[in-house]
Design a protein around this motif. Structure first.
Motif, short mmCIF file in Angstrom:
data_model
loop_
_atom_site.label_atom_id
_atom_site.label_comp_id
_atom_site.label_asym_id
_atom_site.label_seq_id
_atom_site.Cartn_x
_atom_site.Cartn_y
_atom_site.Cartn_z
N ILE A 26 19.66 82.49 68.38
CA ILE A 26 19.76 81.58 69.52
C ILE A 26 18.34 81.12 69.85
CG2 ILE A 26 20.47 81.32 71.94
CD1 ILE A 26 22.88 81.95 70.23
N ILE A 53 22.03 76.92 68.68
CA ILE A 53 22.40 77.98 67.73
C ILE A 53 21.83 77.62 66.37
CG2 ILE A 53 24.31 79.18 66.62
CD1 ILE A 53 25.99 78.38 69.17
N ALA A 65 27.43 84.28 68.29
CA ALA A 65 26.42 83.28 68.68
C ALA A 65 27.01 82.31 69.71
CB ALA A 65 25.93 82.53 67.45
#
Ligand code: BTN
Length: 322
Positions: free
Chosen positions: A177, A171, A155
């Motif tokens: 995302i 995040i 991420a």
């Protein structure tokens, strides 16, 4: 061999003769001609002028090895790269072939994914060639308890790659995302292990890039989004793939040598959940909480209404921002 022919043509600014290609690759001119025809069928526009040779005029928007490798700065991640036009699922495919690759870093990417898998047994809509549907195979020498942190390493890598494109993202701990409150990307990490030994970890990444609203089916039209819908631009998918792999190799190397802090700081400083009221869902049961922080170990620190504090580990929970 076809890829080698393509590489030579792409790397030559002017015309290159069939004779020169055949000498470079040690194949007949007839074979060169066959490969050129097949490359044209893939959507490349190639001009052939007698006495001069071949010249590339236009490349299709593909995330194939040639298009990605020119932006790739990694040592191992993506150096073995397999590109498909269509697959059921890149995670399923890479698991089938992981045993053939002793080194880590293999990437499988498909233009269209007909049976994309999401977390918690959900399906992942990816039957179009406007997103990034890929999987990375790694073999970390870690305890299996550390593996859950890889989701955050990925991420953080995607967040950093997006930043290089001037894209602001957040995040959502630990594996989504978000841009403007919309999920753009999901991550699905799967592990193959025996006792405490990890054979391999498969990291599946799905990102909506150039889809327009009408590209999504009715049932998700109003919830799904893409970089294009959010930012109004068409993006070079191959460059985004390479940038993600570049950032991933950097953060993954740090993580496997004991530095999870760099990842954790990126996830914490750009968190979509920290400071917000959330629903924590464990085994189908919802509990209201405030997300307080992300700990040094990557857990989500939450405080429930009765002031009880809990550290949540990925895999146990689903988080919904209220
Ligand atoms: C999620 O549910 O948020 C995770 C979605 C992960 C989708 C990606 S697309 C490439 C890879 N192959 C799959 O079948 N799934 C992952």
């Amino acid at each position: 061999m076809k890829n080698k022919v393509l590489k030579i043509i792409c790397e030559t600014e002017n015309y290159i003769s069939g004779q020169e290609i055949s000498e470079k690759l040690g194949i007949s001119r007839q074979a060169v001609w066959k490969h050129i025809n097949s490359i044209k069928k893939d959507g490349y526009r190639i001009e052939s002028v007698s006495g001069k040779g071949y010249k590339i005029l236009e490349k299709p928007d593909l995330c194939d090895e040639i298009s990605v490798s020119k932006y790739l700065k990694t040592e191992k991640i993506g150096r073995e790269y397999i590109h498909f036009d269509e697959l059921d699922s890149t995670n399923s495919e890479i698991k089938k072939i992981a045993g053939n690759y002793s080194e880590e870093g293999l990437v499988v990417l498909t233009e269209k994914q007909m049976n994309g898998r999401g977390r918690l047994g959900k399906t992942w809509f990816s039957q179009n060639d406007k997103g990034i549907w890929m999987s990375i195979m790694v073999r970390p020498k870690l305890s299996i308890y550390e593996v859950s942190k890889i989701t955050q390493v990925v991420a953080a890598s995607i967040h950093e790659a997006f930043s290089e494109f001037g894209i602001d993202s957040e995040i959502k701990w630990p594996n989504d995302i978000i841009i403007n409150d919309k999920k753009i990307c999901g991550i699905l990490v799967e592990m193959n292990s025996e006792e405490n030994h990890i054979n391999y970890v498969v990291i599946g990444i799905g990102i909506n890039i150039n889809q327009k609203k009408e590209d999504f089916p009715k049932d998700i039209k109003n919830i799904a989004s893409s970089l294009k819908i959010q930012n109004g631009k068409t993006y070079n998918r191959a460059k985004i793939v390479a940038d993600i792999l570049n950032n991933f190799e950097n953060l993954y190397n740090k993580f496997t040598s004991g530095d999870f802090k760099t990842t954790r700081d990126i996830c914490r400083n750009n968190s979509y959940v920290v400071g917000k009221e959330i629903h924590v869902i464990i085994n189908g049961k919802r509990k209201l909480a405030i997300a307080k922080d992300i700990t040094d170990e990557g857990e989500l620190l939450v405080e429930y209404k009765n002031k009880d504090i809990e550290k949540l580990i990925y895999g146990e929970v689903s988080v919904r921002v209220k």
